[in-house]
Scaffold this motif. Structure first.
Motif, mmCIF file in Angstrom:
data_model
loop_
_atom_site.group_PDB
_atom_site.id
_atom_site.type_symbol
_atom_site.label_atom_id
_atom_site.label_comp_id
_atom_site.label_asym_id
_atom_site.label_seq_id
_atom_site.Cartn_x
_atom_site.Cartn_y
_atom_site.Cartn_z
ATOM 1 N N ALA A 69 6.082 14.263 4.862
ATOM 2 C CA ALA A 69 5.700 13.738 3.277
ATOM 3 C C ALA A 69 4.083 13.430 3.571
ATOM 4 O O ALA A 69 3.550 14.305 2.239
ATOM 5 N N CYS A 70 3.922 12.690 4.232
ATOM 6 C CA CYS A 70 2.217 11.791 4.230
ATOM 7 C C CYS A 70 1.273 12.469 5.388
ATOM 8 O O CYS A 70 0.611 12.034 5.479
ATOM 9 N N GLY A 71 2.003 13.830 5.644
ATOM 10 C CA GLY A 71 1.213 14.518 6.733
ATOM 11 C C GLY A 71 1.353 13.794 8.161
ATOM 12 O O GLY A 71 -0.016 14.029 9.032
ATOM 13 N N ILE A 72 1.759 13.118 8.295
ATOM 14 C CA ILE A 72 1.968 12.457 9.614
ATOM 15 C C ILE A 72 3.106 13.316 10.450
ATOM 16 O O ILE A 72 3.788 13.791 10.272
ATOM 17 N N HIS B 78 2.137 4.574 8.583
ATOM 18 C CA HIS B 78 0.905 5.094 9.460
ATOM 19 C C HIS B 78 -0.304 4.891 9.005
ATOM 20 O O HIS B 78 -0.104 3.549 8.256
ATOM 21 N N ASP B 79 -0.654 4.960 10.218
ATOM 22 C CA ASP B 79 -2.272 4.491 9.675
ATOM 23 C C ASP B 79 -3.294 5.243 9.593
ATOM 24 O O ASP B 79 -4.054 5.111 10.253
ATOM 25 N N GLY B 80 -2.497 6.635 8.891
ATOM 26 C CA GLY B 80 -3.731 7.506 9.474
ATOM 27 C C GLY B 80 -3.511 8.629 10.266
ATOM 28 O O GLY B 80 -3.876 10.124 9.840
ATOM 29 N N GLU C 63 1.351 -1.410 -0.180
ATOM 30 C CA GLU C 63 0.008 0.430 -0.063
ATOM 31 C C GLU C 63 0.986 1.507 0.162
ATOM 32 O O GLU C 63 2.046 1.446 0.021
ATOM 33 N N THR C 64 -0.277 2.753 -0.439
ATOM 34 C CA THR C 64 1.149 3.593 -0.001
ATOM 35 C C THR C 64 1.440 4.093 1.625
ATOM 36 O O THR C 64 1.988 5.066 1.350
ATOM 37 N N ASN C 65 1.213 3.695 2.529
ATOM 38 C CA ASN C 65 1.096 3.989 4.129
ATOM 39 C C ASN C 65 1.703 3.842 4.538
ATOM 40 O O ASN C 65 1.844 3.787 5.691
#
Length: 154
Positions: free
Chosen positions: A109-112, A74-76, A52-54
């Motif tokens: 970069a993923c917003g985490i 990450h889990d979001g 996946e992308t996460n």
């Protein structure tokens, strides 16, 4: 499938994402570092991270040699790292700091904005490493359960 970012060079390390041709070499590094456990198949862990992308696996190479790696995802809400490794013959050269910084940048970069990790209680040397990077003990207890019914593992 993850779309790999371009390779970056940081403090002598070229940071890239794992590719198919890297898998055996990465598993060998994890084994040399004592990061694998009999109940976790590293090839399956890599495949899941790449699915996946996460999540992904970041690699650090110096003059072509694989010297560091980290599985990051990450889990979001929170980021996590696993298999943070530096070649035992190349420790104390700053590569652990560089690969962790790469994981942190990937998460940003993923917003985490929060990264968490687990370290075995008796691994004082690794505790000191993460504290030197600004990580702190959250004083939490981690509970686990195997969903396939097997006995507890450490």
């Amino acid at each position: 499938m993850n779309i790999p970012p371009p390779a970056t060079t940081v403090d002598g390390l070229i940071i890239t994402t794992i590719e198919d041709r890297d898998i055996a070499e990465v598993i060998a590094l994890w084994q040399r570092c004592g990061s694998t456990r009999p109940w976790n198949d590293p090839a399956s862990d890599i495949a899941l991270a790449r699915k996946e992308t996460n999540s992904t696996v970041l690699l650090g190479r110096n003059n072509g040699a694989l010297v560091a790696s980290v599985m990051v995802g990450h889990d979001g809400h929170r980021g996590w790292v696993y298999y943070v490794t530096v070649d035992p013959d190349r420790r104390y050269e700053g590569y652990g700091r560089v690969i962790m910084n790469a994981a942190e940048e990937w998460l940003r970069a993923c917003g985490i904005l929060k990264l968490q990790l687990m370290v075995r209680k008796d691994n004082a040397q690794v505790h000191a490493f993460y504290q030197s990077l600004g990580y702190y003990n959250q004083q939490t207890v981690t509970f686990a359960k195997w969903l396939d019914g097997r006995e507890p593992t450490p």
